[in-house]
Design a protein around this motif. Structure first.
Motif: not given
Length: 387
Positions: A58-72, A121-127
């Motif tokens: 949860a955050f406040r921003t004026s961004a129009t694009a977001i990327e989130l790197d995760v290891l699920r 195991p597997g590699p991280p990915g990006t949302v």
């Protein structure tokens, strides 16, 4: 090319998590604190509490694009169909604005009989989320309710700051796999998330698949967690695991409620009995899975005649919970009871049968959430103020 800004992920940007564990790559949200995680040897509960049901950035921003790197870490059950990839729901100013999934990740295969697990195991990915509306806005990214999610990096095309406190009430809930979100179509489609968003409250979801067992460390966690509203949904896991008899059940409920009340003496506290589940209504557990043509269905393996010796059924649990709440409410006017069949009952079962004999489908999850919002937030929780 996007000029990305990377923001460190920590507890300031996370809601719905009880603890945030630093890892070699980033952070791992938990729904039980570190001291509690030392008190249970069950790897299955460890997997459940690490799945971030109700947890969101949860955050406040004026961004129009977001990327989130995760290891699920995706969980599959041996012999059962592979579940779909977990969804990440994007909310902008409280409204759903996108949905995405991660690539890569680990795969954990669980034997439903022994609960033993093997992880590949597997590699991280990006949302990724793009084309967000311009200008300042409150953004939430709800994490998959059934995938352990290690958060590695948050990138945006504009600066990020922690979301402001809007003064919303905090709702703390504990329950079983249905509360965890089983068979919901997305993280905001679980019934607690749906009820929370509709009712304008901040959710902390301690729904643990197969593990709503009146554990003392869960009661102490609830005792120590700031909250304005509390609910406890008790029953189905106790029958399904055949964990205790009626003699132990009543004192265990009293002890659990006593502990919660030690930290929340006057907070509205709602005890919710099980929703309808025909296989366990009058037949004791334990439950057992049947694999039929790749489909999983559950059955009760107990003998109805064993009820006379104290074996628990859902009918017995509802009767005892109703009695306990009625008794305690004489001295605790902020304690309330809700029969789970008012959330999902016989008419609902006729229209929306339980696909595996225990868990409602995605439509059933929504119905339970809508009913809870109406009956709880329009009843026992109505008028309660924030701390």
């Amino acid at each position: 090319m996007t000029d990305w800004i990377t923001t460190a992920i920590d507890s300031r940007l996370l809601r719905g998590a009880i603890d945030v564990e630093p890892t070699a790559r980033g952070v791992l949200p938990h729904r039980l604190p570190a001291w509690a995680r030392k008190q249970f040897p069950d790897e299955y509960l460890g997997m459940m509490e690490s799945q971030p049901s109700g947890v969101r950035l949860a955050f406040r921003t004026s961004a129009t694009a977001i990327e989130l790197d995760v290891l699920r870490t995706k969980t599959v059950y041996q012999g059962a169909p592979t579940p779909p990839d977990g969804a990440y729901d994007l909310l902008v100013d409280g409204r759903r604005a996108g949905r995405a999934a991660a690539t890569g990740g680990n795969v954990r295969t669980v034997d439903m009989i022994t609960r033993c697990a093997v992880t590949r195991p597997g590699p991280p990915g990006t949302v990724r989320f793009a084309d967000l509306p311009p200008g300042g806005k409150d953004v939430e990214i709800w994490l998959p309710y059934a995938e352990i999610t290690e958060l590695i990096a948050l990138r945006t095309d504009a600066p990020v700051e922690a979301a402001p406190d809007h003064g919303r009430r905090v709702w703390l809930h504990h329950g079983s796999s249905i509360s965890h979100g089983s068979r919901a179509d997305s993280p905001t489609g679980t019934w607690p998330a749906l009820a929370a968003v509709r009712s304008g409250v901040e959710l902390i979801n301690l729904g643990f698949g197969g593990n709503a067992l009146l554990d003392p460390f869960v009661a102490r966690t609830m005792r120590d967690t700031p909250a304005d509203l509390i609910s406890v949904k008790i029953g189905i896991n106790l029958v399904g695991s055949d964990l205790m008899r009626l003699r132990a059940f009543g004192p265990a409920v009293h002890g659990f409620l006593d502990t919660v009340r030690d930290g929340h003496p006057t907070t509205p506290l709602l005890v919710v009995s099980p929703v309808l589940c025909p296989i366990f209504e009058d037949t004791p557990g334990p439950g057992a899975p049947d694999l039929d043509g790749g489909r999983v269905r559950f059955r009760a393996t107990g003998d109805p005649a064993e009820r006379s010796s104290g074996k628990l059924t859902l009918t017995a649990i509802r009767e005892e919970l109703s009695r306990i709440v009625e008794q305690r409410a004489v001295d605790d006017p902020d304690l309330h009871y809700l029969d789970g069949r008012s959330l999902y009952g016989e008419s609902d079962f006729a229209e929306l049968p339980l696909p595996d004999g225990i868990h409602p489908d995605a439509v059933g999850q929504c119905r339970i959430g809508e009913r809870f919002a109406q009956l709880a937030f329009g009843g026992a929780f109505a008028g309660a103020s924030s701390r």
